[in-house]
Design a protein around this motif. Structure first.
Motif, mmCIF file in Angstrom:
data_model
loop_
_atom_site.group_PDB
_atom_site.id
_atom_site.type_symbol
_atom_site.label_atom_id
_atom_site.label_comp_id
_atom_site.label_asym_id
_atom_site.label_seq_id
_atom_site.Cartn_x
_atom_site.Cartn_y
_atom_site.Cartn_z
ATOM 1 N N THR A 149 43.941 24.445 41.495
ATOM 2 C CA THR A 149 43.012 24.363 43.292
ATOM 3 C C THR A 149 42.791 22.765 43.135
ATOM 4 O OG1 THR A 149 40.478 24.295 41.551
ATOM 5 C CG2 THR A 149 42.008 26.274 42.165
ATOM 6 N N LEU A 150 43.569 22.024 42.574
ATOM 7 C CA LEU A 150 43.152 20.746 43.694
ATOM 8 C C LEU A 150 43.915 20.706 45.075
ATOM 9 C CD1 LEU A 150 42.117 17.855 42.898
ATOM 10 C CD2 LEU A 150 44.037 17.483 41.592
ATOM 11 N N ARG A 151 44.597 20.391 45.106
ATOM 12 C CA ARG A 151 45.710 20.455 46.374
ATOM 13 C C ARG A 151 45.035 21.123 47.264
ATOM 14 N NH1 ARG A 151 50.236 18.621 47.816
ATOM 15 N NH2 ARG A 151 51.061 18.093 45.924
ATOM 16 N N THR B 112 55.003 21.828 41.998
ATOM 17 C CA THR B 112 55.753 20.163 41.956
ATOM 18 C C THR B 112 55.420 19.837 40.949
ATOM 19 O OG1 THR B 112 53.179 19.532 42.165
ATOM 20 C CG2 THR B 112 54.582 21.190 44.227
ATOM 21 N N THR B 113 55.278 20.099 39.575
ATOM 22 C CA THR B 113 54.944 19.984 38.243
ATOM 23 C C THR B 113 54.462 17.995 38.148
ATOM 24 O OG1 THR B 113 57.334 18.690 38.020
ATOM 25 C CG2 THR B 113 57.246 21.109 37.574
ATOM 26 N N ILE C 98 46.686 13.434 43.682
ATOM 27 C CA ILE C 98 45.177 12.631 44.258
ATOM 28 C C ILE C 98 45.403 11.985 45.186
ATOM 29 C CG2 ILE C 98 43.183 11.709 43.469
ATOM 30 C CD1 ILE C 98 42.508 13.273 40.971
ATOM 31 N N HIS C 99 46.570 11.814 44.709
ATOM 32 C CA HIS C 99 47.144 9.678 45.453
ATOM 33 C C HIS C 99 47.699 10.774 47.163
ATOM 34 C CE1 HIS C 99 49.196 6.497 46.684
ATOM 35 N NE2 HIS C 99 50.976 7.182 46.432
ATOM 36 N N GLU C 100 48.907 11.390 46.492
ATOM 37 C CA GLU C 100 50.105 12.043 47.776
ATOM 38 C C GLU C 100 48.752 12.909 48.269
ATOM 39 O OE1 GLU C 100 52.247 15.961 47.735
ATOM 40 O OE2 GLU C 100 52.502 14.644 45.937
ATOM 41 N N VAL C 101 47.304 13.715 48.044
ATOM 42 C CA VAL C 101 47.191 14.836 49.403
ATOM 43 C C VAL C 101 45.639 13.846 49.118
ATOM 44 C CG1 VAL C 101 45.706 16.663 49.406
ATOM 45 C CG2 VAL C 101 47.626 17.079 48.157
ATOM 46 N N SER D 288 54.285 25.309 33.773
ATOM 47 C CA SER D 288 55.172 23.832 35.305
ATOM 48 C C SER D 288 54.749 22.811 34.122
ATOM 49 C CB SER D 288 53.952 23.185 35.843
ATOM 50 O OG SER D 288 52.263 23.409 35.114
ATOM 51 N N ILE D 289 54.207 22.989 32.922
ATOM 52 C CA ILE D 289 54.452 22.028 31.381
ATOM 53 C C ILE D 289 56.676 22.283 31.231
ATOM 54 C CG2 ILE D 289 54.006 20.827 28.962
ATOM 55 C CD1 ILE D 289 50.775 21.331 30.307
ATOM 56 N N TYR D 290 56.552 23.407 30.827
ATOM 57 C CA TYR D 290 57.918 23.932 30.150
ATOM 58 C C TYR D 290 58.625 23.287 31.765
ATOM 59 C CZ TYR D 290 61.687 26.627 29.095
ATOM 60 O OH TYR D 290 63.148 26.698 27.806
#
Length: 332
Positions: free
Chosen positions: A82-84, A111-112, A119-122, A287-289
């Motif tokens: 939910t961060l984005r 996005t992986t 945090i940097h991008e958004v 996403s990690i895979y």
């Protein structure tokens, strides 16, 4: 005196707010639920940390701008997936703080990206101001003031030291580290390995099995982390093996208990229906895979857990698949 805002009022966000307050930092929390905010303002958060008294230095609000106003440090303690959307809704609130701390342990679906990258991008935050706190951080034990240590990682060690000072409580010992990549990946992948250990427990398998999964899980976590630029030493420390052991072995670990229920024969949907809190490994395993596949890294335990979560394979099939792999040198 340092002041901090903690955005998120779940178990770990609340426990970390208590750590900050006990270290002498003034804390304002943001929560989505009015009932939770009201509870925090009278000294508890019974929905997430029942029976724990919170320091008077902690207050709470449903207004994110009020929470971050004048804060030196802003702590993000929302579910990783939910961060984005949260950052998009909050606008430029992160640009006002000297340091932005991520407590989240996941890799973004689609996005992986690691949480610091989101945090940097958004959020528009310079990477030198993004700090990752990770390690053996079982929220209830820390809220009970049982001694624990953790890693405070940032590419700028002055920023890391600012956050370390703010959370150096009598029972909580922070260590600084410049390796953000390794610290984040250790925290994310260990949740997936904990699901596998939990499955083994649910199947009735013993400590030899669980120790084998933990050890080989550490190997694949290190392979992926080093390929992405992490320091191998990080994975031998608190953010690597320390966090891995705690999450894989403790009944307080949501990922461990989620895996145990899978091992007992429940489906993912059935476990979700009876679980009130987030198991980050379930959210992040695919996403990690995918991240590992994108970088040509072999992660067999993560692969099999992903198959259970996304394709409905059974834990018994996972065990057979892992044991049927070609033999090789242990360090490979």
């Amino acid at each position: 005196m340092t002041s901090a805002a903690v955005l998120g009022a779940g178990s770990w966000g609340t426990a970390y707010a208590k750590v900050l307050a006990d270290a002498g930092t003034t804390v304002r929390m943001w929560g989505r639920s009015g009932a939770t905010v009201d509870e925090i303002n009278v000294g508890s958060n019974e929905g997430y940390l029942p029976g724990i008294r919170l320091p008077a230095a902690i207050s709470a609000t449903q207004d994110v701008d009020e929470a971050v106003a004048g804060a030196d440090v802003v702590v993000l303690a929302v579910p990783s997936q939910t961060l984005r959307s949260n950052l998009g809704a909050w606008g430029d609130v992160l640009t006002r703080a000297r340091a932005v701390v991520s407590l989240m342990k996941g890799v973004e679906l689609g996005t992986t990206k690691r949480m610091s990258e989101v945090i940097h991008e958004v959020g528009g935050v310079d990477p030198a101001r993004v700090v990752v706190v990770s390690g053996p951080n079982l929220a209830r034990e820390i809220a009970l003031e049982q001694p624990a240590a953790s890693v405070v990682a940032c590419t700028d060690l002055d920023t890391a030291e600012l956050v370390a000072r703010a959370c150096a409580a009598p029972y909580f010992r922070p260590y600084t580290n410049p390796d953000v990549v390794g610290t984040e990946l250790g925290g994310a992948v260990k949740n997936v390995i904990a699901l596998a250990v939990g499955m083994a427990e649910g199947l009735g398998l013993g400590d030899n099995t669980k120790a084998s999964i933990i050890t080989r899980g550490l190997a694949e976590t290190t392979r992926l982390g080093v390929r992405l630029g992490g320091d191998p030493a990080t994975f031998a420390g608190l953010a690597g093996v320390g966090d891995l052991i705690a999450t894989c072995m403790s009944p307080l670990s949501r990922n461990h208990m989620f895996g145990a229920n899978l091992g007992k024969g429940m489906t993912v949907e059935e476990v979700v229906a009876v679980t009130s809190q987030t198991a980050e490994g379930v959210k992040s395993c695919s996403s990690i895979y995918q991240l590992a596949r994108d970088h040509d890294v072999d992660v067999p335990i993560t692969e099999q857990v992903n198959f259970v979560v996304t394709e409905g394979r059974t834990p018994q099939e996972v065990v057979a698949s892992l044991l049927g792999r070609a033999r090789k040198v242990e360090t490979a």
